[in-house]
Write a protein that holds these residues in place. Structure first.
Motif, short mmCIF file in Angstrom:
data_model
loop_
_atom_site.label_atom_id
_atom_site.label_comp_id
_atom_site.label_asym_id
_atom_site.label_seq_id
_atom_site.Cartn_x
_atom_site.Cartn_y
_atom_site.Cartn_z
N GLU A 149 0.84 -1.20 0.00
CA GLU A 149 0.00 0.00 0.00
C GLU A 149 0.88 1.26 0.00
O GLU A 149 0.65 2.20 -0.76
N ALA A 150 1.88 1.23 0.87
CA ALA A 150 2.75 2.41 1.00
C ALA A 150 3.54 2.64 -0.28
O ALA A 150 3.72 3.78 -0.72
N SER A 151 3.98 1.55 -0.92
CA SER A 151 4.77 1.76 -2.14
C SER A 151 3.89 2.27 -3.28
O SER A 151 4.35 3.03 -4.14
N ALA A 152 2.61 1.86 -3.27
CA ALA A 152 1.69 2.40 -4.26
C ALA A 152 1.54 3.91 -4.07
O ALA A 152 1.53 4.68 -5.04
N VAL A 153 1.45 4.33 -2.80
CA VAL A 153 1.34 5.76 -2.50
C VAL A 153 2.62 6.48 -2.94
O VAL A 153 2.57 7.56 -3.55
N LEU A 154 3.76 5.86 -2.67
CA LEU A 154 5.04 6.47 -3.06
C LEU A 154 5.12 6.66 -4.56
O LEU A 154 5.60 7.68 -5.04
N LYS A 155 4.63 5.67 -5.30
CA LYS A 155 4.63 5.77 -6.76
C LYS A 155 3.80 6.95 -7.21
O LYS A 155 4.20 7.71 -8.09
N LYS A 156 2.61 7.09 -6.59
CA LYS A 156 1.74 8.21 -6.94
C LYS A 156 2.46 9.52 -6.68
O LYS A 156 2.35 10.47 -7.45
N PHE A 157 3.20 9.56 -5.56
CA PHE A 157 3.89 10.81 -5.23
C PHE A 157 5.06 11.08 -6.15
O PHE A 157 5.47 12.22 -6.31
N TYR A 158 5.63 10.02 -6.74
CA TYR A 158 6.71 10.23 -7.71
C TYR A 158 6.17 10.97 -8.93
O TYR A 158 6.68 12.01 -9.34
N LEU A 159 5.07 10.43 -9.46
CA LEU A 159 4.43 11.08 -10.61
C LEU A 159 3.89 12.44 -10.21
O LEU A 159 4.09 13.44 -10.94
N GLY A 160 3.24 12.49 -9.05
CA GLY A 160 2.68 13.75 -8.56
C GLY A 160 3.77 14.79 -8.34
O GLY A 160 3.58 15.97 -8.62
N GLY A 161 4.92 14.34 -7.86
CA GLY A 161 6.04 15.25 -7.64
C GLY A 161 6.53 15.86 -8.94
O GLY A 161 6.79 17.06 -9.03
N TRP A 162 6.62 15.03 -9.98
CA TRP A 162 6.99 15.53 -11.31
C TRP A 162 6.00 16.58 -11.78
O TRP A 162 6.37 17.66 -12.23
N LEU A 163 4.70 16.24 -11.65
CA LEU A 163 3.66 17.15 -12.14
C LEU A 163 3.66 18.45 -11.33
O LEU A 163 3.60 19.55 -11.89
N PHE A 164 3.75 18.32 -10.01
CA PHE A 164 3.73 19.50 -9.15
C PHE A 164 4.95 20.38 -9.43
O PHE A 164 4.84 21.60 -9.58
N GLY A 165 6.11 19.75 -9.54
CA GLY A 165 7.33 20.51 -9.82
C GLY A 165 7.28 21.17 -11.18
O GLY A 165 7.61 22.34 -11.34
N GLY A 166 6.83 20.40 -12.17
CA GLY A 166 6.72 20.95 -13.51
C GLY A 166 5.77 22.12 -13.57
O GLY A 166 6.04 23.14 -14.22
N PHE A 167 4.67 21.99 -12.85
CA PHE A 167 3.68 23.07 -12.79
C PHE A 167 4.30 24.32 -12.17
O PHE A 167 4.15 25.43 -12.70
N THR A 168 5.04 24.12 -11.07
CA THR A 168 5.69 25.26 -10.42
C THR A 168 6.67 25.93 -11.38
O THR A 168 6.70 27.16 -11.49
#
Lengths: 222, 435
Positions: free
Chosen positions: B375-394
């Motif tokens: 479960e935790a690694s699934a969340v981490l994966k989401k945050f990897y993609l989310g981190g890219w998107l959030f950073g790119g957006f910034t």
């Protein structure tokens, strides 16, 4: 010049409107593995849960927060983490499944020898749980809601030694229904869920059926 | 019978279960006296119809304020409406659910299919945006209770200057990005968590939050609407839509006569001054700027996106599933250390709370260790993609701000900045031309 700018603006406006429409369409008509349905049944109990094609908008009724006792470990955070003071979570008594025990695990501290209503015997820190003699050897236990702080001490005792008729529940006349429940955020067992507002209770053992079976069925209508 | 009960009481005392399911250990007594069993009182929540009434009030308020701003051009009436909105959406409805917070519900609903998004919440999200698309940010003017409460205290507004405005103006974009990221991953609703005014509306703010609100309102005396301008994530969406609005509040109803009376009228620095210096920039310079931008924009997006993806662990660290996995991992390590080496120091060196409520709940839930980890690694994966998107957006936001400052502007009159203007109609009072 103004003509071109006006045209671009109109174009963008149309684009944003379309985007908003797509967004709401995606949210409304998405496929779902929903837990709740506005028609008043759980998917688990529904005969057509496999073939259900209802768009999510139809089940998108109001939701309220409720505590699922099958997950609750009575950590006591309900009493301290609610935005309300005292907490909107309070102990609720399902009289229908109470054993009316003389030696009540929810009322007395473990190891109490003489079963009196003396303060040192009581588990409840605020004297909210009242004990009343009915007939030998039965006692009725009621909750003074004004005094109850939702600490769950009695719930733990009742669940451990008795029938589990004392249950923690969100009292919806007090609950502000925050967008994100502040107790849910701190709940160690993720016992807080959003439930349909037309079925706000997750109490068990309220109906006419035998409490033993009610435990398995989940939500019971009030 | 009584003795049987007593013995079972003490037997059960030894086996203290963690999750207490109702079990009919003791049968329901059959009373000989005419005792009637009381019924369990279950209070009903607020009627669903009232939620639709809220949407109706929102709709009417939006329409009314739009009319007051665009047609009546009356600051006094807009002010009266903001008092009403503060009373209704703020103190009566106590702030929940609001349009600002609904961003999170919508983003969670997009990614979590089991999440039920009530229609009213969706409407709270959509209606102000649609109105803004046609009439400008009239929602901010006098419908949003947050704006209303800050408008009431803006006594001595000072101009911040365009640089400070631009730099502080980046914060809402970051806040929006983070809020969507955390909501979409099902971690937290940070807008609601750090909502400064809901504690005021309910008279029950925690001390830290009260301090924050106090600072915000006190600084709001000099810096008008600090939350709206430098924090509000919904303001970002309204800013975008307002730029393309069909109609918008104008300072003057007719032709501007350049009297400069409105110059200092806007407390929010949302009036753009004329830039009449129309010296065309040299072609080589423009080409140079253009080339710089074509390099700068992708570079910033990539560099910020990469940074965001590297922040994966930090961002995911606040998620309850990741937190639990960390605790479980520490616990199992401690147990391994205890089992492996009998050294007395090995176990006690790393003090892991094996009796935390989270661990207790995990043990009671019957989940296996690997389930928690997956479960935790699934969340981490989401945050990897989310981190890219959030950073790119910034990165994109910052690049666009730089681009905006690089491009030449030409403006003849004093005009409202359609993106930043809250349509509060203050400036209309300063204009000597009346229609």
């Amino acid at each position: 010049m103004p003509g071109r700018r006006e045209f671009l603006n109109t174009l963008m406006r149309g684009g944003i409107l379309a985007a908003l429409g797509l967004l709401s369409g995606a949210v409304i008509f998405r496929s779902r593995d929903g837990k709740s349905c506005s028609y008043g049944f759980d998917c688990s109990g529904c005969s057509r849960s496999k073939s259900c094609m209802l768009p999510a908008a139809l089940e998108a009724r109001q939701t309220v927060w409720q505590l699922d006792m099958t997950k609750c470990i009575q950590c006591g955070r309900c009493a301290t983490n609610c935005v309300m003071s005292p907490s909107a979570v309070k102990c609720t008594h399902a009289f229908a499944m109470c054993g009316y025990c003389d030696l009540c695990g929810g009322y007395f501290k473990p190891g109490t020898k003489i079963l009196t209503t003396a303060a040192e015997n009581q588990l409840c820190p605020t004297n909210a749980l009242k004990r009343k003699f009915i007939e030998d050897p039965f006692f009725e236990y009621t909750i003074d809601e004004e005094l109850c702080i939702g600490c769950g001490k009695c719930v733990k005792g009742c669940g451990a030694f008795g029938n589990g008729s004392l249950q923690l529940q969100v009292r919806h006349d007090r609950c502000k229904n925050c967008n994100e429940c502040s107790i849910a955020r701190n709940c160690p067992s993720q016992a807080f869920t959003r439930v349909p507002a037309n079925k706000p209770s997750l109490m068990r053992g309220l109906g006419k059926e035998r409490p033993g079976t009610a435990a398995k069925k989940g939500g019971v209508d009030a | 019978m009584y003795i049987v009960r007593c013995t079972s009481f003490f037997l059960l005392f030894l086996l203290l279960p963690l999750v207490t399911l109702p079990i009919q250990r003791f049968p329901k007594p059959e009373f000989e006296t005419n005792y009637t069993q009381p019924s369990t009182q279950i209070p009903v929540p607020r009627a669903e119809l009232l939620a639709y009434l809220d949407v109706l009030v929102l709709l009417v308020a939006l329409a009314l304020v739009s009319w007051l701003v665009l047609k009546k051009r009356s600051r006094l009436w807009v002010f009266a409406m903001s008092v009403f909105s503060l009373a209704y959406f703020g103190f009566y409805r106590e702030g929940c659910v609001c349009s600002i917070g609904s961003i999170q519900n919508v983003s969670l609903a997009l990614f979590d299919h089991s999440f039920v998004l009530p229609l009213t919440v969706l409407l709270f999200f959509l209606l102000p945006l649609v109105f803004t698309l046609f009439f400008g940010r009239t929602f901010c003017a006098a419908v949003c209770p947050f704006g209303a409460i800050q408008d009431l205290v803006a006594f001595k507004p000072q101009s911040l200057g365009s640089r400070l405005n631009t730099v502080l103006g980046i914060i809402p974009y970051l806040y929006l990005g983070l809020a969507v990221l955390f909501a979409a991953t099902g971690t937290d609703f940070i807008i609601c968590r750090y909502d400064p005014f809901v504690g005021i509306f309910r008279f029950n703010a925690s001390f830290g939050m009260f301090l924050f609100t106090g600072i915000l309102l006190l600084s709001g005396v000099f810096i008008a609407r600090p939350y709206c301008r430098f924090l509000c994530p919904y303001g970002v969406l309204l800013n975008w839509t307002s730029r393309f609005s069909r109609r918008h509040l104008t300072i003057t109803p007719k032709e501007c006569i350049q009297c400069r009376l409105c110059e200092n009228s806007c407390p929010y620095d949302a009036i753009d001054f004329p830039v009449t210096d129309k010296s065309p920039e040299s072609r080589p310079l423009m080409v140079k700027k253009m080339m710089m931008l074509t390099v700068l924009v992708p570079f910033l997006v990539l560099i910020f996106g990469y940074t965001g993806s590297r922040m994966q662990d930090t961002l995911a660290g606040v998620d309850y599933r990741v937190k639990l996995a960390k605790e479980v991992m520490a616990l199992s390590k401690m147990q391994d250390a205890k089992a492996g080496s009998r050294e007395p120091g090995a176990g006690s060196r790393k003090q892991v709370q094996d009796d935390s409520f989270e661990i207790k709940a995990y043990k009671a839930s019957g989940k296996t260790e690997s389930q928690v980890y997956s479960e935790a690694s699934a969340v981490l994966k989401k945050f990897y993609l989310g981190g890219w998107l959030f950073g790119g957006f910034t990165g994109l936001v910052i690049a666009m701000l730089i681009a905006g400052r690089m491009l030449p502007v030409y403006r003849k009159d004093y005009v409202t900045n359609k993106g930043r203007c809250f349509s509060c109609a203050r400036c209309t009072d300063y204009c000597p031309i009346k229609s």
